[in-house]
Design a protein around this motif. Sequence first.
Motif, PDB file in Angstrom:
ATOM      1  N   PRO A 121     -16.427 -13.003 -10.550  1.00  0.00           N
ATOM      2  CA  PRO A 121     -16.117 -12.833  -9.127  1.00  0.00           C
ATOM      3  C   PRO A 121     -14.914 -13.662  -8.722  1.00  0.00           C
ATOM      4  O   PRO A 121     -14.648 -14.731  -9.279  1.00  0.00           O
ATOM      5  CB  PRO A 121     -17.393 -13.280  -8.428  1.00  0.00           C
ATOM      6  CG  PRO A 121     -18.451 -13.175  -9.464  1.00  0.00           C
ATOM      7  CD  PRO A 121     -17.789 -13.462 -10.766  1.00  0.00           C
ATOM      8  N   THR A 160     -19.275 -15.434  -0.684  1.00  0.00           N
ATOM      9  CA  THR A 160     -19.408 -14.852   0.657  1.00  0.00           C
ATOM     10  C   THR A 160     -20.114 -15.772   1.646  1.00  0.00           C
ATOM     11  O   THR A 160     -20.268 -15.408   2.799  1.00  0.00           O
ATOM     12  CB  THR A 160     -20.192 -13.528   0.553  1.00  0.00           C
ATOM     13  OG1 THR A 160     -21.460 -13.798  -0.037  1.00  0.00           O
ATOM     14  CG2 THR A 160     -19.444 -12.521  -0.306  1.00  0.00           C
ATOM     15  N   ASP A 173     -19.637 -11.853  -4.904  1.00  0.00           N
ATOM     16  CA  ASP A 173     -19.565 -10.448  -5.328  1.00  0.00           C
ATOM     17  C   ASP A 173     -19.948 -10.356  -6.790  1.00  0.00           C
ATOM     18  O   ASP A 173     -19.670 -11.278  -7.571  1.00  0.00           O
ATOM     19  CB  ASP A 173     -18.151  -9.893  -5.138  1.00  0.00           C
ATOM     20  CG  ASP A 173     -17.757  -9.817  -3.675  1.00  0.00           C
ATOM     21  OD1 ASP A 173     -18.673  -9.696  -2.835  1.00  0.00           O
ATOM     22  OD2 ASP A 173     -16.549  -9.872  -3.385  1.00  0.00           O
TER      23      ASP A 173
END
Length: 623
Positions: free
Chosen positions: A433, A437, A464
């Motif tokens: 990733p 987030t 992610d």
Amino acid sequence: MALATWNEPTPTDASAGMIPESMQTKPAETSPANFPIGETSLTYTATDGSGNTGTCIITIIVIDIGDPIVTEYPDDTTIDTDSGQPIALYNWTAPVATDNSGTLVIVFYEINGVIISSPSYEFPIGPTVVTVNVSDPSGNSVADMFTVTVQDMEDPNITCPTNSSNYYSSISADIWVVHTDNGESFATVTWDLPSVSDNSGNTTFSEPSYSSGNMFNVGVNYTIVYNVSDPSGNENTCSFTIVVEDHEDPDITCPMPLTVSTANDANSGTATWVIDATDNVEVASLEEDSNANGSFTPGLNTTTSYSETVEIGQLTVNFTATDSFGNQASCSVLITVLDEQAPDIIGCPMDIIVNTTTGEAFAINVTWMEPTATDNSEETPVPVADYTSGDNMFAIGDTTVQYNISDSAGNFNDSCSFVITVEDNEKPMIVCPANVTMNYIGEAFGLISVSTDYGHPTATVTWDPPVTSDNSNATVTVVSSPFESGDLIPIGTHTITFTATDLSGNNDTCDFYIKVEDVEPPTPNCPSTVAGVTDPGSPNGTVSFNITVVDNVLIAMFATNYTLITPSSIDMVYYDFETTAVFPIGETIVNYTFVDNASPTGNQESCYVMVVIEGMFSLDNNC
């Protein structure tokens, strides 16, 4: 005529006496006078002076008593019948006669009780007496006779029949062909009697040598003669000839369609059968249009055995039976030779193991030696498969290549199959990733910094999913260690390793770096004002008050701007402590600063307490 005399009448009148001549009317005749035969009226009239009239009629009757005089009568005669008739029309000359009456005489003829007036008559065969009567108007008559003899000199007419039962054809008007009775060597022939006629109306047959309804043998010609005569002895004959021929086809029986199989490893089979042929006369020959083996013997009822070796497929053998008169009948034998032997497959490949084509989920253009085939039909069938060597595509795993083969008869062989195993030995690709987030702070040199959750010494970190791909195009399983997205990660720097594994067990890894930082300062709670009084006999006052401090991590230290405060240090996440200190009279602001042990630097926070000390004075009694 006859001479008659009479006295004329004398007219008188009572008043005048004699009537003068001038007053009288008289007939033209005067006595004596001639009068014709019959009655004649003479009328006399007289008229007197007064106009009265008298009449007298005298009737003169003349009677004829003299017979007619015949000077010539018809003579006897003999005549022939009219053509085709049982009579003869004869016209004769009427007799010559005179009569004293001077009038025509009446002539009539009596024939067999029939009265005719004309001298013409249709006389039947034989003698006929004609009576001649001649009479005058007064009925005086004379008679005589003559004989008319009619002789029959005409032969009877006879017409023989022109066909019969079993009729087949005509050779001429009086020769025809009949066919034999069904299934027999003879013909039962019936015919109509000849058509006969005679002017006399009477005929007599003589029996022929053969009669209608007799049986007539085949191959023989028969002449039938009929004789007919009339009562006058006139005769006539007719004849016809019957030719008996066999026009009945033989009866031939072929078997139902035959089905045989090929001999082992041969392209032909042998069929056997029997042909039955019968005829009402004789089956003379039995022919076929193939190479069948059989021995035929002529006869009324024949049975012949045949055999023939026939190649794969169908063969129709036509048989023709001919009798001794050339009549024919045919039938066919349909022979079907079935090829029930499957082709053989030669050189079936062994199982094959290959790797996938680089970057692909399959192996392309795998090659092998394709099998061949042989068949008893002498065909060269080609084995067929879903895949072709050198031009194919096989997915990862096991694929069975099945070779099937069929010959033109539909015999099927699927005994050849092998397995092509495509192994996936290519690692999947994985890209870690690029960000998180939640609680994101920043990134530097591939290290992503995140903050702890509020009030906690850990950070809930989500990111992610890594990007993966594999040549198999199948789902790649990704496992992260030691943390997964959404886990609580403690403060510090951590390496998270992602491992991607495809369905074949091939794997690859990538590393993801996260630094969890504590940026949350402690939360102290100081009382805003603490009031106290001086200690007895002292200018200072001692006060105690509680302070609470809360942090997500340990509080590493606290500091104050005032000395002599206990306790001097704490090491807790949550702390509620009582502090005691001696303060001078007046207002003192005490600053508390708390520092936690956050990495990389401690977070700090301060709070303030205003301590107010009031002096307390006591009056000595000696004042």
